[in-house]
Structure formats: structure tokens, C-alpha cells
Design a protein around this motif. Structure first.
Motif, PDB file in Angstrom:
ATOM      1  N   THR A  15       0.686  -1.156  -0.041  1.00 31.80           N
ATOM      2  CA  THR A  15      -0.011  -0.056   0.083  1.00 31.80           C
ATOM      3  C   THR A  15       0.810   1.269   0.154  1.00 31.80           C
ATOM      4  OG1 THR A  15      -1.575  -1.146   1.351  1.00 31.80           O
ATOM      5  CG2 THR A  15      -1.856   1.216   1.383  1.00 31.80           C
ATOM      6  N   LYS A  57       4.571 -20.185   3.685  1.00 34.37           N
ATOM      7  CA  LYS A  57       6.127 -20.139   3.621  1.00 34.37           C
ATOM      8  C   LYS A  57       6.686 -19.309   2.742  1.00 34.37           C
ATOM      9  CE  LYS A  57       5.955 -24.722   5.376  1.00 34.37           C
ATOM     10  NZ  LYS A  57       6.049 -26.115   5.447  1.00 34.37           N
ATOM     11  N   ARG A 127      -8.374  -8.675   4.037  1.00 38.42           N
ATOM     12  CA  ARG A 127      -8.139  -8.400   2.477  1.00 38.42           C
ATOM     13  C   ARG A 127      -8.621  -9.425   1.444  1.00 38.42           C
ATOM     14  NH1 ARG A 127      -1.542  -8.084   1.653  1.00 38.42           N
ATOM     15  NH2 ARG A 127      -1.948 -10.248   2.201  1.00 38.42           N
ATOM     16  N   ARG A 140       2.184 -17.533   8.296  1.00 36.51           N
ATOM     17  CA  ARG A 140       2.966 -16.362   7.684  1.00 36.51           C
ATOM     18  C   ARG A 140       3.516 -15.583   9.113  1.00 36.51           C
ATOM     19  NH1 ARG A 140      -1.073 -13.661   3.877  1.00 36.51           N
ATOM     20  NH2 ARG A 140       0.621 -12.099   3.685  1.00 36.51           N
TER      21      ARG A 140
END
Ligand code: B4P
Length: 186
Positions: A15, A57, A127, A140
Motif C-alpha cells: 500500500t 512459507k 483483505r 506467515r
């Protein structure tokens, strides 16, 4: 101006990189975007990359080194660039040093967009990208803590690290980023 945008998954690197591109007219190199494009292509690597990303990953350091070195050679990177999402491991940070040294180049700053974990989870869940399902998000964040966060020390020692509060509106965060980048430009 050669900068790295650093932060947890969902910190807003992509962003803010877009806003930096518009304001400073230097290209964004998003390894996430490059990998997503490769994963969607008919290349032999596509399936492999897709699998790694969908598990939350990291794709291999060697492949990333090749991708980034090739991209940095392109003419639009001559006036500078924003690396968005790279490096993500200490090995990648060393690889980047090597790649830049070969061209007699140095980074000007590493911008660390600081966002707490609760906010990261909220943003990613909202998102809704393919790698934003709950289990992948959890993975993550784990990978970020174990493999990516240590990169901060690498750049702290080199006195390149600049922290920016990433909680606030997109515009508020960008104002903070501009304050840092404008001092680098001078
Ligand atoms: P990336 O594409 O880099 O994505 P990211 O870290 O999840 O997101 P980013 O920080 O850019 O957040 P965004 O602006 O979208 O990586 C994806 C995957 O690619 C990795 O998991 C890995 O598998 C692979 N990969 C990439 N680079 C790699 C590397 N170097 N080595 C190995 N593997 C690699 O913002 C997130 C959301 O928050 C958006 O919805 C946005 O609208 C919102 N948002 C942004 N700013 C906000 C604000 N201020 N307030 C509220 N919401 C905000």
C-alpha cells in the motif's frame, strides 16, 4: 533513492510502496507481486511457488536472489527503487548486499513499518487474498517471527533502520514515511 520497505505480513508495504511510487517516481519491486505473477503463469515453476505461498512459507532464497538481481538491472531502477517485501531472511539481506555491491550501489534506508500482530491479523482477514485464510495467516506470522524479524538486526547494525508507526490511516502513515524520505533526499 534506494530503499527497502520492511514489516510484518499485512503491515502495508504494498500500500505504501504505491504511494511512494506516485510521489517520488521510482519503481516498486514487490517480490510478492512478481511471485504471484509467476505462480499464475504457465512456467514450470508455477505450481511449486503456488504451493509454498498458499502454505504461508517463504519461496527459496536462491530463486529470489535471481529474480531481484535481474529486476535491478533494468533501466528504470537507475534513479532508485523501492524493494517491497525483500529481503525477508538474513540470507536474502546478504544476497542483496552482494547484488548491490557488484554495481557499486548502497541502500539509503530500510523503512520498518511497525504494526502490532492483532492489527496485522485483522487487516489480512479483511483483505481476502488466496493466502489470507486463517491457517496461512498464522503460518506467515510464525515465519515472520522466526525468519524475517532477525533481518532487523542486520540493518540496525548498518545504521540503516528507520522505524515508522504503521497504525493509522494510509495517509497518516505516508506522511511519516515522507518525513523520513525527504531527509534522505537532501
Ligand atoms: P507480500 O506480497 O509481500 O504481502 P504481505 O506482506 O502480506 O502484505 P503487505 O505488507 O504488502 O500489505 P498490504 O499493503 O497488502 O507477500 C506474500 C507472500 O509472497 C509471502 O507470504 C511469501 O510466501 C511470498 N514472498 C514475498 N516476498 C518473498 C521473499 N522475499 N522471499 C520469500 N518469499 C516471499 O496491506 C494489507 C492489507 O491492509 C490491505 O488490505 C490494505 O488495504 C490494508 N491496509 C494497508 N494499510 C492500512 C492502514 N494504514 N490501515 C488499515 N488498513 C491498511
Amino acid at each position: 533513492m534506494r530503499i527497502v520497505l520492511f514489516g510484518g505480513p499485512g503491515a502495508g508495504k504494498g500500500t505504501q510502496a504505491q504511494k511512494i511510487v506516485d510521489h517520488y517516481h521510482i519503481p516498486q519491486i514487490s517480490t510478492g507481486d512478481i511471485l504471484r505473477k509467476t505462480a499464475a503463469s504457465a512456467s514450470p515453476l508455477a505450481m511449486k511457488i503456488k504451493k509454498v505461498m498458499s502454505r504461508g512459507k517463504l519461496v527459496s532464497d536462491d530463486l529470489l536472489k535471481e529474480i531481484v538481481a535481474e529486476r535491478l538491472q533494468q533501466a528504470d531502477c537507475r534513479p532508485g527503487f523501492i524493494l517491497d517485501g525483500y529481503p525477508r531472511t538474513t540470507r536474502q539481506a546478504h544476497d542483496l548486499e552482494e547484488t548491490l555491491q557488484q554495481r557499486n550501489l548502497k541502500l539509503d534506508a530500510v523503512l520498518y513499518i511497525v504494526v502490532n500482530e492483532q492489527e496485522l491479523v485483522t487487516r489480512l482477514s479483511r483483505r481476502g487474498r488466496a493466502d489470507d485464510i486463517e491457517e496461512t495467516i498464522r503460518n506467515r506470522l510464525k515465519v515472520y517471527e522466526s525468519s524475517t524479524r532477525p533481518v532487523l538486526n542486520f540493518y540496525k547494525e548498518k545504521m540503516l533502520l528507520q522505524k515508522v508507526n504503521g497504525v493509522g490511516t494510509v495517509v497518516q502513515v505516508f506522511v511519516l514515511i515522507r518525513n523520513v524520505l525527504d531527509t534522505i533526499k537532501k
